[in-house]
Structure formats: C-alpha cells, structure tokens
Design an enzyme around this catalytic site. Structure first.
Site, PDB file in Angstrom:
ATOM      1  N   CYS A  56       0.865  -1.190   0.000  1.00 29.42           N
ATOM      2  CA  CYS A  56       0.000   0.000   0.000  1.00 29.42           C
ATOM      3  C   CYS A  56       0.898   1.235   0.000  1.00 29.42           C
ATOM      4  CB  CYS A  56      -0.958  -0.023   1.174  1.00 29.42           C
ATOM      5  SG  CYS A  56      -0.193  -0.164   2.793  1.00 29.42           S
ATOM      6  N   ARG A  79      -2.141  -0.887   5.530  1.00 30.23           N
ATOM      7  CA  ARG A  79      -3.353  -1.375   4.860  1.00 30.23           C
ATOM      8  C   ARG A  79      -3.092  -2.755   4.244  1.00 30.23           C
ATOM      9  NH1 ARG A  79      -4.809   3.548   0.916  1.00 30.23           N
ATOM     10  NH2 ARG A  79      -2.769   4.323   1.542  1.00 30.23           N
TER      11      ARG A  79
END
Lengths: 67, 281
Positions: B237, B242
């Site tokens: 990410c 994430r």
C-alpha cells in the site's frame, strides 16, 4: 461503567472529498470521528458535551485539513 | 466464520465479551487514530500506539525483537496467552499488529471481527481504565521473514507470471491521480503503481459493520483479479499497514500459502530513482 450509546454514521462531502462521519456517546461525552471514505482513514476527531458540538468541531478541523 | 481457511484467527464481539475476564486472554486495542483508546475501550483491554510501539522509531522498520519482547512482557502477555487484537477503521492497525505478532511467532493471536466499530455500534460497555498487567518474560522467536517482502525481492519478481502483486490503496492512489489519501501527508515523489500490480482496495474485504466478508465473497474478489492461491502473492500500500490487512485476509481467511506484505510499499518504490512506474487504472 458506561455503555456506548447513540452510535450514528452518515456521509458528507467537503472540498470534493467524500467523508464518513461517525458520532456516539460514552457517558456524558459525545465523540465524532471523520474518515475519508476511501481508503477509510480517520482524519479528524473531536468531542463535546453535545453531539452537534462534537460534529461541528470535527468538521472545522476537516475544513482546515482539506484546504 | 466457519468456512474461512483458518477460522480460529477470528473471534466475535460476543466471544470477547464472554472472555474479557479470562486470565489467559489479553485484549489489545490498536487504532489508526491513536487517541481513540482514551475515549473508552473494551473493558480490560490495553492500548498500543502503532506509531511508537509497533514501529522502530529510529529507522524505518517494524519493531525489533527485543522491543516486542519488552512490549508484550509489560502488557502481561506470555508465550501461551491468547492475544485478541482489535481496533478502529475495520481493524486496519490491528492487522498491522497481527502481522508483526506472526513474524515473531506468537502462536495464538486473533482478531475481533468488526473491531471497535462493531463494539461501539452494539452499545457495549466501554471502560476508560488502563488495566495494570502482571509483568511476564516474553520470549519471541526469530523473525519469520517469509511473511515479509523487501524491495530487492519485489524488484526481482514483480513481472513474473508466478507473482501476483496486489496494490491495496484507493483507485486514485493506484492511478497516480493523488499521492496519498485525502487528509494524510504525501510520502512519495511520484504517483502510480508498480507495473503489473492489481488494484484491490483493502476495505473491499469488509462489510459496512466492519466485519470481514464471507469466504466466498473474498475468494471471488481476489480470484476475479487473477490473484489466486497458486501465486506468490505480495501485497503493498503506502506504508505497509493497509496491506497487512489484505495480507491477513489472503493468508488466513482464504488460506493462500504464499503471501507476503511489502511494507516498504509505495513510499519506498515511489521515491526510487529510475524505478518503473505505471500510471492509470
């Protein structure tokens, strides 16, 4: 011990950015978190003695942050 | 939760409520918004700050083994403790903590499905007390680097047909339209993505209530983009948090055998001089 109460979520657009606004109450305090809808990161938070106060304070932070 | 490949890694809010006083269970809240814990948390839960306690604060890296041992010892966690992680934003940083717990070999770590959002929405008890935990002597294992991808490895395999590179950022970050999510600092010089990467936003794995989607929905989501169990999968990410969530989904809920989190992510790749970059959807 207090319970979480009055949990609410809605959406609003500020400066072209889609936001998710979450408010809830714990004890006597109201809390507001605002996250960008995508990817979903909290970018402002505030608290107050009323829901609307917490919400307006958080939105004021958002206005500055997304200028 | 029963049809997930490893259903034991998820617990429900009901389960946590029933076990919150179990002496062999430690509950830890890890939030994106590091102030959220102070508002109130699951009774008995400790709070970890991902910025100061789950990262090396000097060099850019995950927590060191010795620091993790100290954190877990101070948190009352033994090697045989059942550690329950949860947090805000669909367990975004709870997954970051989970990934590091697995790197250092903690056996029984689980995520509360739905996280802080679901707990709040269900109107459950919230405590503002910080519990005192009895000091332990936690012994971490040597890091399992098969769970982590480093830049040279990504550079070597990113165009290989055996590799599936999954960019879990938003569509606008992936295309290069923006350099970081709205309201967050830009950490790269160029926008776009690693050539060949597929864009599957991390949040697509979650329902509106913060719980994970079903096995069939997740399978369809990833397989629909050609990210299949037979591939060497690398998720990334912006800074690797994430993608730890997507790593968790693919590794534990779908049971893909080879999934790594490239935590250098776009902040590393997008700052490299001469690195190939693809822009557009």
């Amino acid at each position: 011990m207090s319970k979480a109460e009055n949990y609410q979520m809605d959406e609003q657009q500020v400066n072209g950015v889609d936001l998710k606004i979450t408010t809830y109450q714990i004890g006597e305090r109201f809390y507001c978190h605002i996250e960008n809808k995508d990817p979903g990161a909290t970018i402002a938070r505030a608290e107050g003695t009323r829901r609307e106060e917490a919400r307006q304070l958080a939105l004021a932070k958002i206005q500055k942050r997304l200028q | 939760m029963t049809n997930f490949a490893n259903p034991e890694v998820l617990v429900s809010t009901d389960w946590v409520n029933e076990h919150k006083n179990d002496p062999n269970v430690i509950i830890a809240e890890v939030d994106v918004d590091t102030k959220a814990y102070e508002e109130g948390h699951v009774p008995g839960a400790i709070g970890w700050n991902w910025q100061t306690q789950l990262c090396d604060t000097v060099q850019r890296d995950i927590i060191k083994k010795s620091s993790l041992e100290k954190l877990l010892s101070n948190s009352g966690i033994s090697n045989d403790t059942t550690l329950i992680l949860y947090g805000d934003n669909n367990n975004w940083f709870a997954a970051w903590a989970f990934w590091q717990m697995k790197i250092y070999g903690h056996k029984d770590v689980r995520i509360m499905d739905g996280g802080r959002k679901k707990w709040l929405a269900e109107g459950r008890e919230m405590s503002q007390d910080t519990p005192a935990k009895k000091q332990t002597n936690y012994q971490a294992k040597e890091p399992d680097l098969s769970l982590r991808a480093f830049l040279p490895q990504v550079q070597q395999v990113y165009l290989s047909s055996n590799t599936a590179l999954v960019d879990v950022r938003s569509a606008d970050e992936f295309s290069g339209k923006i350099l970081s999510p709205p309201g967050l600092p830009e950490t790269c010089q160029r926008g776009g993505h690693i050539p060949g990467a597929k864009n599957i936003g991390w949040g697509m794995a979650c329902n509106d209530d913060g719980t994970f989607k079903s096995y069939d929905e997740l399978k369809s989501l990833y397989e629909g983009k050609g990210v299949t169990a037979d591939k060497d999968v690398i998720a990334y990410c912006r800074i690797g948090e994430r993608s730890s969530h997507s790593w968790f989904v693919m590794k534990y809920l779908l049971g893909y055998p080879n999934v790594r989190n490239y935590d250098g992510s776009w902040t590393e790749w997008g700052n490299l001089v001469g690195a190939p970059v693809e822009v557009g959807a």
